[in-house]
Write a protein that holds these residues in place. Structure first.
Motif: not given
Length: 557
Positions: A459, A463, A483, A485-486, A534-535, A537-539
């Motif tokens: 991350s 963050s 929060q 890179y996912g 996880s996704q 870009g959304r953590g």
């Protein structure tokens, strides 16, 4: 002197005046009677070669015997049950017998003593008992003739004919019945041989179908004759679809790594002997799905006159072996890199500090020693993880249970991580009165440390990372959330695999790919579950559960 004798030909009585000497002693036979004997024997022989139902064959032989010998009834007795040669004797076929009389005969046969010498002990005893029974039942007006059914020197049964009258059967009649008995013995031997072949086939079918290795059998024309379930799973072609098709239409290979295909080998003259096995490692083209890495062995089977009879194919899935090879290469690559970096730093700083031609300032010495200490700690963690991974392979780790205060443990982990990663915000959030959990505090601390370390590494520096939890009546759930890179969706199924690191994450930071593997093993040993959401870009949210009591935590790590 002439007497009227009745013969039963084709089921119809034929009366003829024949000169005889004494009662029922025939001096001359009608020509058509001998022809009838010959025709009946030929018909029986044809039946034996064409009919596989033993009971029908024996009944046909017995009926012919009764008719030709001018009898009223008859039985054929066999040892054992079904086609077995062991056990008490039984009536296998009967003609003209009343049910009550058959029951009496059946009791006599079942009460016979057990012995392997049927020729000299059992058959005389059977004959004695049957004569006594027929004499008592008919007051002497029912004569019997019994002869053994012998094939290859072994008694396989006995045939008995009964007819009205106290007169003994003639030698000609005995010889005639012996001919019928011999044919019945052949029928029994054939039936037992067929049963044995059928049992062996069933046994072979069961072995082939239960084999974990894929097996196919080709004919000399390379068409598939057998295709077991294992090779059907490998190829994606059912046995029903495969049988009868040419080999190359069902089993096609690409990316050959070792050996030659069957067509290539046969073009070079293969096989020259029964020891000329062919081995192939390649990717099998499947009916559905991508290629599968397999190893296939082709073994020829020849007849006694050296003609090719079959080709037996043994095939196994090499995916796990390939993965093991890749894992070994990955392990060597990762470990060599992970060990090389700290060792090089420790060596470099230590060598620098030892230089006598330079006077180092106190701050430089302190900074250098700090780097040496950090890299030594990094080496220690890596070695501990490797040892734990090795112990996991042999089930050598067991939780040491005690009451654990999860919020307090999480606060300690967050404090250590803050010191390790200066400037990072790592906070905890738990509801008040969070319950104590029975667990191994050291191992749960290891899980939290690995999850927090991953969250920080993957991350952005600005963050925050949060450790929070919720309690349920049966278990607690702890989550480490960032929060960052996912994780790419295609990597999620493999994040808990040993030494696995996603391509993107491997570029961003160092690591051996053991943290999540060990975390999963520890959590499951406590009877809990661990998962990652996880996704890109959304953590990432890494969560695990622990039972509030250790009843379900009985599995060794």
């Amino acid at each position: 002197m002439q007497r009227w004798i009745s013969f039963y030909l084709s089921g119809r009585p034929l009366r003829a005046a024949i000169p005889v000497d004494g009662p029922y002693k025939v001096n001359a036979m009608l020509p058509d009677y001998r022809i009838r004997q010959r025709d009946v024997l030929l018909e029986i022989i044809r039946t034996i070669t064409q009919e596989l139902d033993l009971d029908r064959v024996l009944e046909k032989i017995l009926r012919a015997s009764v008719e030709i010998l001018n009898g009223q009834a008859g039985i054929i007795a066999l040892p054992g049950s079904g086609l077995s040669e062991s056990g008490s004797w039984r009536i296998a076929a009967s003609v003209g017998m009343a049910p009550a009389f058959l029951k009496s005969l059946d009791i006599i046969l079942r009460e016979l003593p057990q012995t392997d010498d049927a020729q000299h002990l059992l058959l005389p005893e059977i004959d004695r008992r049957l004569r006594r029974l027929t004499h008592e039942a008919s007051l002497g007006w029912l004569a019997s003739l019994g002869l053994p059914m012998v094939t290859r020197g072994t008694v396989v049964g006995a045939a008995y004919i009964f007819r009205t009258g106290p007169v003994s059967f003639t030698e000609n009649e005995r010889a005639l019945l012996q001919s019928f008995a011999d044919q019945a013995a052949v029928a029994v031997a054939n039936a037992r041989l067929f049963a044995l072949v059928r049992e062996e086939k069933q046994r072979m079918d069961a072995i082939l179908d239960s084999s974990a290795e894929g097996i196919a059998i080709l004919g000399p024309d390379n068409r598939i004759q057998r295709f077991n379930r294992a090779i059907a799973r490998l190829s994606g072609v059912t046995p029903e679809e495969a049988v009868g098709l040419p080999h190359d239409d069902v089993l096609r290979f690409t990316a050959i790594q070792t050996g030659r295909t069957l067509s290539q080998a046969e073009a070079g003259g293969w096989p020259l002997s029964d020891r000329a096995t062919l081995y192939l490692e390649a990717d099998l083209v499947r009916a559905a799905g991508g290629p599968l890495s397999v190893g296939a062995t082709y073994a020829p089977v020849f007849t006694q006159d050296r003609n090719l009879l079959n080709i037996v194919i043994g095939m196994r899935d090499l995916t796990r072996f390939r993965e093991a090879e890749e894992m070994k290469d990955t392990f060597i690559s990762i470990i060599s890199h992970e060990l090389k970096t700290p060792v090089a730093l420790i060596k470099g700083y230590a060598s620098t500090l030892r230089r006598e031609d330079v006077h180092w300032e106190r701050q430089v010495v302190a900074d250098s020693l700090s780097v040496i200490e950090e890299e030594a700690d990094r080496l220690t963690v890596l070695i501990d993880d490797l040892l734990d991974a090795s112990r996991l392979q042999v089930g050598g780790l067991s939780p040491n249970y005690c009451e654990v205060d999860i919020p307090r443990l999480a606060a300690r982990v967050a404090e250590r991580a803050t010191r390790q990663f200066p400037g990072r915000v790592i906070r905890t959030r738990f509801p008040p009165a969070f319950p104590l959990v029975s667990a191994d505090e050291t191992r749960i601390s290891q899980v939290l440390t690995n999850l927090v370390s991953n969250a920080v590494k993957y991350s952005a520096p600005e963050s925050a990372v949060e450790i929070h939890g919720v309690a349920a009546p049966e278990e607690v759930t702890v989550t480490v959330e960032d929060q960052g890179y996912g994780i790419d969706g295609k990597d999620l199924p493999y994040v808990f695999d040993r030494f696995y690191r996603g391509p993107e994450n491997a570029k961003r930071t160092k690591g051996a790919g053991l943290g999540l593997y060990l975390a999963k093993a520890v959590v499951e040993a406590h009877g809990g579950r661990i998962w990652i959401e996880s996704q890109p870009g959304r953590g990432t949210r890494a969560s695990f559960t622990l039972p509030r009591t250790p009843e379900s935590a009985v599995k060794k790590i």
